[in-house]
Design a protein around this motif. Structure first.
Motif, PDB file in Angstrom:
ATOM      1  N   THR A 316      16.380  -5.204   7.035  1.00  0.00           N
ATOM      2  CA  THR A 316      15.570  -4.391   6.135  1.00  0.00           C
ATOM      3  C   THR A 316      16.224  -3.038   5.895  1.00  0.00           C
ATOM      4  O   THR A 316      16.367  -2.586   4.749  1.00  0.00           O
ATOM      5  N   LEU A 317      16.629  -2.365   6.967  1.00  0.00           N
ATOM      6  CA  LEU A 317      17.283  -1.060   6.829  1.00  0.00           C
ATOM      7  C   LEU A 317      18.557  -1.168   5.995  1.00  0.00           C
ATOM      8  O   LEU A 317      18.820  -0.325   5.126  1.00  0.00           O
ATOM      9  N   SER A 318      19.344  -2.192   6.257  1.00  0.00           N
ATOM     10  CA  SER A 318      20.631  -2.339   5.574  1.00  0.00           C
ATOM     11  C   SER A 318      20.453  -2.710   4.111  1.00  0.00           C
ATOM     12  O   SER A 318      21.189  -2.235   3.241  1.00  0.00           O
ATOM     13  N   SER A 319      19.479  -3.550   3.820  1.00  0.00           N
ATOM     14  CA  SER A 319      19.283  -4.006   2.442  1.00  0.00           C
ATOM     15  C   SER A 319      18.658  -2.935   1.562  1.00  0.00           C
ATOM     16  O   SER A 319      18.935  -2.872   0.360  1.00  0.00           O
ATOM     17  N   LEU A 320      17.805  -2.095   2.128  1.00  0.00           N
ATOM     18  CA  LEU A 320      17.120  -1.091   1.329  1.00  0.00           C
ATOM     19  C   LEU A 320      17.961   0.150   1.078  1.00  0.00           C
ATOM     20  O   LEU A 320      17.603   0.967   0.229  1.00  0.00           O
ATOM     21  N   LEU A 393      18.004   8.663  14.865  1.00  0.00           N
ATOM     22  CA  LEU A 393      18.303   8.045  16.156  1.00  0.00           C
ATOM     23  C   LEU A 393      17.565   6.722  16.326  1.00  0.00           C
ATOM     24  O   LEU A 393      18.105   5.769  16.893  1.00  0.00           O
ATOM     25  N   GLU A 394      16.322   6.646  15.851  1.00  0.00           N
ATOM     26  CA  GLU A 394      15.584   5.385  15.917  1.00  0.00           C
ATOM     27  C   GLU A 394      16.211   4.349  14.981  1.00  0.00           C
ATOM     28  O   GLU A 394      16.275   3.155  15.309  1.00  0.00           O
ATOM     29  N   MET A 395      16.653   4.797  13.837  1.00  0.00           N
ATOM     30  CA  MET A 395      17.346   3.917  12.895  1.00  0.00           C
ATOM     31  C   MET A 395      18.642   3.410  13.516  1.00  0.00           C
ATOM     32  O   MET A 395      18.972   2.220  13.446  1.00  0.00           O
ATOM     33  N   LYS A 396      19.361   4.304  14.141  1.00  0.00           N
ATOM     34  CA  LYS A 396      20.625   3.946  14.801  1.00  0.00           C
ATOM     35  C   LYS A 396      20.399   2.948  15.928  1.00  0.00           C
ATOM     36  O   LYS A 396      21.178   2.004  16.100  1.00  0.00           O
ATOM     37  N   ASP A 397      19.325   3.128  16.678  1.00  0.00           N
ATOM     38  CA  ASP A 397      19.034   2.230  17.790  1.00  0.00           C
ATOM     39  C   ASP A 397      18.810   0.800  17.291  1.00  0.00           C
ATOM     40  O   ASP A 397      19.269  -0.159  17.903  1.00  0.00           O
ATOM     41  N   ILE A 398      18.119   0.656  16.173  1.00  0.00           N
ATOM     42  CA  ILE A 398      17.877  -0.681  15.599  1.00  0.00           C
ATOM     43  C   ILE A 398      19.190  -1.312  15.169  1.00  0.00           C
ATOM     44  O   ILE A 398      19.478  -2.476  15.467  1.00  0.00           O
ATOM     45  N   LEU A 399      20.013  -0.545  14.463  1.00  0.00           N
ATOM     46  CA  LEU A 399      21.274  -1.087  13.954  1.00  0.00           C
ATOM     47  C   LEU A 399      22.247  -1.392  15.084  1.00  0.00           C
ATOM     48  O   LEU A 399      22.963  -2.395  15.055  1.00  0.00           O
ATOM     49  N   ASP A 400      22.310  -0.516  16.087  1.00  0.00           N
ATOM     50  CA  ASP A 400      23.256  -0.699  17.188  1.00  0.00           C
ATOM     51  C   ASP A 400      22.988  -1.971  17.972  1.00  0.00           C
ATOM     52  O   ASP A 400      23.900  -2.533  18.577  1.00  0.00           O
ATOM     53  N   HIS A 401      21.746  -2.434  17.978  1.00  0.00           N
ATOM     54  CA  HIS A 401      21.404  -3.634  18.742  1.00  0.00           C
ATOM     55  C   HIS A 401      21.499  -4.910  17.909  1.00  0.00           C
ATOM     56  O   HIS A 401      21.068  -5.968  18.359  1.00  0.00           O
ATOM     57  N   ASP A 403      24.111  -7.576  16.032  1.00  0.00           N
ATOM     58  CA  ASP A 403      25.515  -7.938  16.177  1.00  0.00           C
ATOM     59  C   ASP A 403      26.287  -7.899  14.863  1.00  0.00           C
ATOM     60  O   ASP A 403      27.512  -8.066  14.868  1.00  0.00           O
ATOM     61  N   VAL A 404      25.615  -7.676  13.741  1.00  0.00           N
ATOM     62  CA  VAL A 404      26.302  -7.572  12.444  1.00  0.00           C
ATOM     63  C   VAL A 404      26.093  -6.204  11.808  1.00  0.00           C
ATOM     64  O   VAL A 404      27.046  -5.541  11.404  1.00  0.00           O
ATOM     65  N   TYR A 405      24.847  -5.757  11.754  1.00  0.00           N
ATOM     66  CA  TYR A 405      24.526  -4.545  11.012  1.00  0.00           C
ATOM     67  C   TYR A 405      24.851  -3.262  11.775  1.00  0.00           C
ATOM     68  O   TYR A 405      24.630  -2.162  11.250  1.00  0.00           O
ATOM     69  N   TYR A 406      25.370  -3.367  12.986  1.00  0.00           N
ATOM     70  CA  TYR A 406      25.802  -2.176  13.720  1.00  0.00           C
ATOM     71  C   TYR A 406      26.876  -1.411  12.950  1.00  0.00           C
ATOM     72  O   TYR A 406      27.075  -0.205  13.143  1.00  0.00           O
TER      73      TYR A 406
END
Length: 481
Positions: A316-320, A393-401, A403-406
């Motif tokens: 969701t974060l990456s697509s929007l 930081l919350e956005m980063k935490d989601i992406l970092d976890h 395996d692709v969108y990091y």
């Protein structure tokens, strides 16, 4: 040298720096305090912090090392007791070097006049030069160049040359680079490349550029993004969500916890670790405009999950975010204006890009929900850089976890998390006021939303009339025997 993990706290009389440096010899520690500058070296770790006020290294100062935990605790005395040291939790700001002070030349030429050499001296010098080896001549020439350099350079620049971390860094001017490759840069300030070379072998469903991600220029990326949005736009999907919006209304009326003014924001230890990078980039209007798109996608994701991320949150974060999915950051219109002023056309184009994606890709596609997410962005900005940093930081935490969108965390969110710490709360609040005054007509999105909503409303009324007719017919029928 390695920059260790660290944190800073304070009391009325001192500043306490806790440094994680396991498996070291405490006897090798070297600590220096120079006014606002604190430096510690304990092989292989090196740390330099620049505080907002002066410190003292006196009898009350101390350093204690706990080998079991690997923590070194340094207590430094405040020069002025009771003085409050600001931003001790903004670690990247503490790591920034203090401005060097101009000083006089290191070597002063007392007399540049020399007596002309005699004929015999010229012959002797010529013979000496002939007897020198090529290597010796290079050494002499290098020494002469060094003296000329020091003579024309102030002491601060000379120290900077010796200490590479103090060198002033500036972004190259546009048009000065010579490209020998078809690769294009992207990400924060166009500092990144190479992250999508093997994208065809990953399950990156948010990437809309395919294998051209490394070579497509910004104009081509934008065309592909707009084309993909038009292809994904679904009139029936929008009308269905407009007609059956009971759950969407629940999402709209949900109170975002980050939208409420807070007197103090405390960061976790994990969040502090993400601040340990040093950035020297200049704040620009374009960065603030792209920041709006990041905060909008964060607002949509956190609101639709009510801050309980799901396995789809990374997508969701990456697509929007246009800067993620199409490597297409703001600005989306070219306006030559005051770099310190946010014009309505620029802001409108920025949020139109966000709204188009919010109505084309995710689960809930509602213009009213998009408007609520913009209201969330306004609230984040009003709460200042600390709240914006918390969102990043919350956005980063989601992406970092994921395996692709990091990858989008690496090329965007990491740098933004550092940059925002040096931003101005006044600028963010001014931007919030500009966004709050903004009006976004539905016609700007390029799809006929008002017509679709009108058709949906007519169908809803027609269905309601049909239900009323059926009820009336049932009442007129005789009761069953």
């Amino acid at each position: 040298m390695i920059t260790p993990r660290f944190s800073c706290t304070q009391t009325e009389e001192s500043v306490v720096v806790s440094i994680y440096c396991p498996s070291v010899r405490a006897s090798d520690v070297e600590i220096t305090v120079d006014d606002t500058l604190f430096t510690i070296h304990i092989n292989p770790y090196f740390l330099r912090l620049n505080f907002s006020h002066a410190l003292l290294e006196d009898d009350e100062s101390s350093a204690k090392y706990d080998p079991s935990s690997g923590n070194l605790t340094v207590t430094l005395t405040k020069a002025v007791k009771g003085q409050t040291f600001d931003d001790l939790d903004l670690l990247a700001k503490l790591l920034a070097p203090r401005p060097s002070k101009p000083q006089g030349p290191l070597i002063e030429v007392l007399d540049s006049q020399e007596d002309a050499p005699t004929e015999d001296e010229e012959l002797a010098n010529a013979a000496e030069r002939l007897s020198l080896s090529q290597e010796q001549q290079e050494i002499l020439e290098g020494t002469s160049s060094f003296i000329r350099l020091v003579n024309s350079t102030d002491l601060s620049e000379f120290e900077a040359a010796e200490n590479d971390w103090q060198l002033k860094q500036e972004l190259p001017e546009a048009g000065t680079s010579f490209k020998t490759s078809t690769s294009q840069n992207y990400g924060f300030l166009n500092l990144h490349t190479g992250y999508f070379r093997h994208v065809e072998h990953t399950e990156n469903e948010a990437n809309e550029l395919g294998t051209t991600a490394e070579t497509a220029e910004i104009g081509e990326r934008r065309k592909l993004r707009l084309k993909h949005e038009d292809e994904k736009w679904d009139e029936e999907y929008y009308m269905a969500d407009y007609a059956d919006d009971e759950y969407i209304q629940e999402l709209i009326h949900w109170k975002h916890p980050h939208g409420v003014p807070q007197t103090e924001i405390q960061y976790t230890e994990e969040e502090k670790l993400t601040m340990l990078h040093l950035a020297s980039s200049t704040q620009t209007k374009d960065l603030y405009l792209t920041l709006l798109t990041l905060l909008f996608s964060y607002a949509y994701e956190s609101r639709t999950t009510q801050k309980d991320p799901t396995p789809e949150s990374g997508w969701t974060l990456s697509s929007l975010t246009p800067a993620f999915s199409a490597l297409d950051p703001a600005p989306y219109v070219s306006i030559s204006s005051d770099p310190n002023k946010f014009d309505s056309p620029e802001l409108l184009a920025t949020f139109v890009a966000c709204y188009r994606r919010a109505l084309s890709f995710p689960l809930y596609r509602s213009f009213a929900l998009a408007e609520t997410c913009r209201t969330d962005v306004i609230a984040f900005l009003k709460n200042g850089k600390r709240m914006v940093l918390r969102c990043l930081l919350e956005m980063k935490d989601i992406l970092d976890h994921h395996d692709v969108y990091y990858v989008y965390s690496k090329i965007w969110v990491d740098d933004y998390s550092v940059w925002i710490q040096s931003s101005s709360d006044e600028t963010l609040r001014s931007l919030a006021a500009d966004v709050e005054r903004l009006k976004i007509p539905k016609s700007e999105l390029g799809w006929d939303l008002e017509r679709l909503e009108s058709l949906t409303q007519e169908e809803r009324e027609s269905d309601s009339d049909d239900e009323d007719s059926e009820d009336e017919i049932e009442r007129m029928l005789p009761a069953p025997l």
